[in-house]
Design a protein around this motif. Sequence first.
Motif, mmCIF file in Angstrom:
data_model
loop_
_atom_site.group_PDB
_atom_site.id
_atom_site.type_symbol
_atom_site.label_atom_id
_atom_site.label_comp_id
_atom_site.label_asym_id
_atom_site.label_seq_id
_atom_site.Cartn_x
_atom_site.Cartn_y
_atom_site.Cartn_z
ATOM 1 N N TRP A 196 0.853 -1.194 0.000
ATOM 2 C CA TRP A 196 0.000 0.000 0.000
ATOM 3 C C TRP A 196 0.892 1.248 0.000
ATOM 4 O O TRP A 196 0.784 2.105 0.879
ATOM 5 C CB TRP A 196 -0.907 0.003 1.222
ATOM 6 C CG TRP A 196 -1.961 -1.058 1.187
ATOM 7 C CD1 TRP A 196 -3.116 -1.039 0.456
ATOM 8 C CD2 TRP A 196 -1.995 -2.275 1.937
ATOM 9 N NE1 TRP A 196 -3.851 -2.174 0.699
ATOM 10 C CE2 TRP A 196 -3.187 -2.957 1.601
ATOM 11 C CE3 TRP A 196 -1.137 -2.880 2.847
ATOM 12 C CZ2 TRP A 196 -3.543 -4.188 2.148
ATOM 13 C CZ3 TRP A 196 -1.471 -4.102 3.392
ATOM 14 C CH2 TRP A 196 -2.661 -4.746 3.047
ATOM 15 N N TYR B 54 -2.917 -3.811 7.038
ATOM 16 C CA TYR B 54 -3.180 -2.391 6.765
ATOM 17 C C TYR B 54 -3.692 -1.702 8.028
ATOM 18 O O TYR B 54 -4.806 -1.986 8.501
ATOM 19 C CB TYR B 54 -4.206 -2.237 5.639
ATOM 20 C CG TYR B 54 -4.335 -0.793 5.175
ATOM 21 C CD1 TYR B 54 -3.502 -0.289 4.180
ATOM 22 C CD2 TYR B 54 -5.269 0.072 5.741
ATOM 23 C CE1 TYR B 54 -3.594 1.032 3.755
ATOM 24 C CE2 TYR B 54 -5.369 1.389 5.343
ATOM 25 C CZ TYR B 54 -4.536 1.862 4.349
ATOM 26 O OH TYR B 54 -4.629 3.175 3.945
ATOM 27 N N GLY C 51 -6.691 1.173 1.839
ATOM 28 C CA GLY C 51 -6.817 -0.273 1.922
ATOM 29 C C GLY C 51 -7.566 -0.702 3.161
ATOM 30 O O GLY C 51 -8.130 0.117 3.886
ATOM 31 N N TRP C 52 -7.557 -1.985 3.402
ATOM 32 C CA TRP C 52 -8.165 -2.539 4.608
ATOM 33 C C TRP C 52 -7.635 -3.963 4.784
ATOM 34 O O TRP C 52 -6.937 -4.487 3.912
ATOM 35 C CB TRP C 52 -9.698 -2.553 4.513
ATOM 36 C CG TRP C 52 -10.262 -3.598 3.589
ATOM 37 C CD1 TRP C 52 -10.588 -4.895 3.914
ATOM 38 C CD2 TRP C 52 -10.554 -3.469 2.197
ATOM 39 N NE1 TRP C 52 -11.062 -5.562 2.801
ATOM 40 C CE2 TRP C 52 -11.050 -4.701 1.741
ATOM 41 C CE3 TRP C 52 -10.442 -2.407 1.280
ATOM 42 C CZ2 TRP C 52 -11.440 -4.920 0.416
ATOM 43 C CZ3 TRP C 52 -10.826 -2.618 -0.033
ATOM 44 C CH2 TRP C 52 -11.324 -3.846 -0.457
ATOM 45 N N ALA D 150 -3.214 -2.655 -3.037
ATOM 46 C CA ALA D 150 -3.853 -1.352 -3.248
ATOM 47 C C ALA D 150 -4.701 -1.359 -4.511
ATOM 48 O O ALA D 150 -5.829 -0.854 -4.520
ATOM 49 C CB ALA D 150 -2.788 -0.259 -3.333
#
Length: 235
Positions: free
Chosen positions: A115, A126, A121-122, A202
């Motif tokens: 990322w 992250y 993001g998640w 990402a």
Amino acid sequence: MKKYLAELIGTFSLVFLGCGAAVISGISSTGPLGIGLLGISFAFGLTVVVMAYAIGPISGCHINPAITIAMLVAGKIKLNDAVGYIVAQLIGATLASSVLYIVQSGAPVFMMNEWALGSNGWGQGYLGAYNTESAFITEAVMTFLFLLVIFHTTSKWGNSTMAGLAIGLTLILIHLVAIPVTGTSVNPARSFGPAILAGGKALQQLWLFILAPIVGGVLAALTWKGIFEDAVPAR
């Protein structure tokens, strides 16, 4: 073309300054230079304030496809202009991420991770490792609230001289809550630029940062049109 160029410059500024603050100055491992969550939030919000007064009279300072689509649904922009705005915003975000990459690559410890460049993001790895549902709800709800503020402050009931400040402060508040969840997007262009260059997770997760803000923006436009636009203001 002046409107489109203004949107390109405005979006470039938002991504370069906001994401730049996150990846260059935001990490506390750099020592006393780390500005942290609060500093990053202000970087994004203050850029919107500055751009609102700089390019607002030219293009309205959308610098965000979710805002442009919401304005289209609300009947405040024509389709051809909306398309031009969105293309300009995506180009501006990509150019900003490219310049940020060039700057970042000059650091001796720079690495393009999953990322990179301030990508949203998640999930595992992250920030707060929130799940997909939390990420989607956060982005949709925050964009909904953001657009309601924009619709009101730029309406005949709002104070046009203070609109830019109110919108920028709202974005600061949104970042203070949403950064640990998604890094805060509420703006498909802001997510698009970094993800295109970073690739990896990402880019794989970019769909959420396109869809959720658009959903939130459209719901805000429908809510404004259906409930608030013709309401009589309190006296």
